[in-house]
Scaffold this motif. Structure first.
Motif, mmCIF file in Angstrom:
data_model
loop_
_atom_site.group_PDB
_atom_site.id
_atom_site.type_symbol
_atom_site.label_atom_id
_atom_site.label_comp_id
_atom_site.label_asym_id
_atom_site.label_seq_id
_atom_site.Cartn_x
_atom_site.Cartn_y
_atom_site.Cartn_z
ATOM 1 N N PRO A 175 6.839 -2.838 4.757
ATOM 2 C CA PRO A 175 6.720 -1.293 4.960
ATOM 3 C C PRO A 175 5.482 -0.628 4.608
ATOM 4 O O PRO A 175 4.731 -1.231 3.751
ATOM 5 C CB PRO A 175 7.682 -0.341 4.150
ATOM 6 N N MET A 177 2.328 3.569 4.564
ATOM 7 C CA MET A 177 2.040 4.907 5.000
ATOM 8 C C MET A 177 1.116 5.012 5.913
ATOM 9 O O MET A 177 0.502 6.288 5.838
ATOM 10 C CB MET A 177 2.171 5.498 4.094
ATOM 11 N N HIS A 207 -5.825 -0.995 6.019
ATOM 12 C CA HIS A 207 -6.592 -1.767 6.006
ATOM 13 C C HIS A 207 -6.524 -2.849 5.619
ATOM 14 O O HIS A 207 -5.333 -3.535 6.362
ATOM 15 C CB HIS A 207 -7.916 -0.932 3.622
ATOM 16 N N HIS A 213 -3.167 -4.376 3.557
ATOM 17 C CA HIS A 213 -2.587 -4.350 4.186
ATOM 18 C C HIS A 213 -2.149 -4.967 5.052
ATOM 19 O O HIS A 213 -1.005 -5.666 5.568
ATOM 20 C CB HIS A 213 -1.449 -2.581 4.810
ATOM 21 N N LEU A 215 -0.514 -8.844 3.928
ATOM 22 C CA LEU A 215 0.215 -8.299 4.010
ATOM 23 C C LEU A 215 1.425 -9.241 4.997
ATOM 24 O O LEU A 215 2.216 -9.704 5.011
ATOM 25 C CB LEU A 215 1.331 -7.287 3.566
ATOM 26 N N PHE A 269 5.393 -7.194 -0.488
ATOM 27 C CA PHE A 269 4.357 -6.105 -1.102
ATOM 28 C C PHE A 269 3.537 -6.504 -1.801
ATOM 29 O O PHE A 269 3.155 -7.571 -2.041
ATOM 30 C CB PHE A 269 5.401 -5.377 -1.945
ATOM 31 N N GLY A 270 2.747 -5.538 -2.210
ATOM 32 C CA GLY A 270 1.044 -6.168 -2.810
ATOM 33 C C GLY A 270 1.114 -5.392 -4.100
ATOM 34 O O GLY A 270 0.817 -4.477 -5.203
ATOM 35 N N ASP A 330 0.182 -2.195 -6.346
ATOM 36 C CA ASP A 330 1.264 -1.444 -6.495
ATOM 37 C C ASP A 330 2.068 -2.736 -7.294
ATOM 38 O O ASP A 330 3.000 -2.411 -6.987
ATOM 39 C CB ASP A 330 1.524 -0.639 -5.569
ATOM 40 N N THR A 343 -3.913 -8.746 -4.652
ATOM 41 C CA THR A 343 -4.194 -7.595 -4.126
ATOM 42 C C THR A 343 -6.254 -7.668 -3.564
ATOM 43 O O THR A 343 -6.467 -8.438 -4.402
ATOM 44 C CB THR A 343 -4.407 -6.649 -5.677
ATOM 45 N N THR A 344 -5.919 -7.818 -2.739
ATOM 46 C CA THR A 344 -7.345 -7.012 -1.648
ATOM 47 C C THR A 344 -8.482 -6.375 -2.262
ATOM 48 O O THR A 344 -7.845 -5.449 -1.701
ATOM 49 C CB THR A 344 -7.360 -7.557 -0.248
ATOM 50 N N MET A 352 -8.585 -2.331 -2.326
ATOM 51 C CA MET A 352 -8.506 -1.506 -1.713
ATOM 52 C C MET A 352 -7.768 -0.692 -1.303
ATOM 53 O O MET A 352 -6.974 -1.382 -1.998
ATOM 54 C CB MET A 352 -8.595 -3.276 0.061
HETATM 55 P P1 AMP Z 1 0.762 2.122 1.258
HETATM 56 O O1 AMP Z 1 0.877 2.298 2.573
HETATM 57 O O2 AMP Z 1 -0.070 2.107 0.397
HETATM 58 O O3 AMP Z 1 1.659 2.639 0.468
HETATM 59 O O4 AMP Z 1 0.912 0.792 0.880
HETATM 60 C C1 AMP Z 1 1.520 -0.354 1.420
HETATM 61 C C2 AMP Z 1 1.796 -1.975 0.723
HETATM 62 O O5 AMP Z 1 0.240 -2.359 0.759
HETATM 63 C C3 AMP Z 1 2.132 -1.742 -0.399
HETATM 64 O O6 AMP Z 1 2.866 -3.077 -0.267
HETATM 65 C C4 AMP Z 1 1.851 -2.263 -0.883
HETATM 66 O O7 AMP Z 1 0.911 -2.235 -1.834
HETATM 67 C C5 AMP Z 1 0.232 -2.494 -0.389
HETATM 68 N N1 AMP Z 1 -1.646 -2.655 -0.513
HETATM 69 C C6 AMP Z 1 -2.271 -1.821 -1.017
HETATM 70 N N2 AMP Z 1 -2.871 -1.738 -1.279
HETATM 71 C C7 AMP Z 1 -3.751 -2.971 -1.297
HETATM 72 C C8 AMP Z 1 -4.208 -4.438 -1.059
HETATM 73 N N3 AMP Z 1 -5.979 -3.686 -1.535
HETATM 74 N N4 AMP Z 1 -3.897 -5.628 -1.597
HETATM 75 C C9 AMP Z 1 -3.466 -5.835 -0.805
HETATM 76 N N5 AMP Z 1 -1.764 -5.252 -1.246
HETATM 77 C C10 AMP Z 1 -2.001 -3.628 -0.967
#
Ligand code: AMP
Length: 282
Positions: free
Chosen positions: A28, A30, A34, A37, A40, A146-147, A150, A177-178, A186
């Protein structure tokens, strides 16, 4: 890549795949995608038969309407990024598909929702659980990704899986984390930084490394104070700089030398709020 906007359509499509015993992986998001995402998506791809990504900017997790309006929407680029990452299916619902009626569910998150991001953004994790609950109910994934970026969110989702009947067999995967080359995690918010600010923002990562390298049993207040000062010197306004028990997220001021620890930072660079974390004890 298939794109589904309607709940009934994605459900009937996925039901056919589940009946063939295919493993469904789900990511999932939003949007404003980048490489964090897409990492994942790639991880899910490597472990599942079919990978579903979703893009939905969830209104219930924003406590400030202005933040919701300002949230970047880049769906054309997102579609390209998902195709390039090998995503099989994009779920692109609208608000009425996710919330046919307003969600009134409350989740027993305990102190997980009152510390750190929870105290800075009241209601944020309840809203996050509402959307993830609904998305899991629709997609019925076998594995979710999930990343670690967060960190607290990952703990909240693990809790949601534990406490929700029907979710107990979902496999939770936390993906590292990337980062940009300079160490900056990121984030879709990085788009709002100038080139100079981006270079400067790597100080958050350097500060996490500093905490990891200087960690020692006993009082942690001195290293935390130095970490805070490093951020201030680089022009940040820190929201929190903390070390916590990596399993409970209770803050730790005096380390027994054994408890697993995570360092957590949230800090403003001008009006952009950045967060990052690092496990200190692996
Ligand atoms: P978001 O669109 O910000 O809600 O993030 C969607 C998913 O991408 C979440 O599980 C985040 O933790 C993951 N995510 C966001 N930034 C990064 C990153 N730099 N490295 C790894 N996962 C990420």
């Amino acid at each position: 890549m298939w794109i589904f906007k309607r709940v009934a359509d994605i459900q009937s499509f996925l039901q056919k795949r589940t009946s063939k015993n295919e493993k469904i992986g789900f990511v999932p998001t939003m949007g404003a995608l980048h490489e964090g995402h897409t990492s994942l998506i790639k991880k899910s791809k490597s472990e599942c038969d079919i990978t579903v990504g979703s893009v939905f900017v969830n209104p219930t997790q924003f406590n400030d309407k202005k933040d919701l309006d300002k949230y970047p929407r880049t769906i054309e680029n997102d579609v390209i990024a998902l195709i390039n990452a090998g995503c099989d299916l994009l779920f692109l619902p609208d608000v009425s598909g996710i919330y046919p009626e307003p969600s009134v569910k409350k989740y027993a998150l305990g102190t997980l929702e009152t510390v750190y991001e929870g105290s800075s953004r009241p209601g944020h994790f309840q809203g996050g659980c509402q959307v993830v609950d609904r998305l899991f109910e629709i997609v019925k994934p076998d594995a979710v990704f999930f990343g670690q970026k967060d960190y607290q969110q990952c703990m909240v989702i693990s809790r949601l899986i534990d406490i929700t009947p029907g979710f107990e067999n979902i496999e939770m995967n936390i993906v590292p984390t990337t980062r940009e080359e300079n160490g900056l995690a990121m984030s879709s918010r990085n788009m709002r930084l100038s080139d100079g600010q981006r270079a400067n923002a790597a100080t958050i990562y350097q500060t996490l490394i500093y905490l990891k390298e200087h960690l020692a049993q006993g009082d942690l207040s001195n290293i935390l104070k130095s970490a805070y000062e490093k951020l201030v010197e680089a022009g940040f306004k820190p929201d929190y700089v903390s070390i916590a028990d990596a399993k409970t997220l209770q803050s730790v001021e005096n380390w027994d030398g054994g408890t697993p620890l995570v360092a957590l930072i949230a800090a403003f660079l001008e009006e952009v709020r950045l967060i990052d974390n690092m496990v200190l004890t692996d």
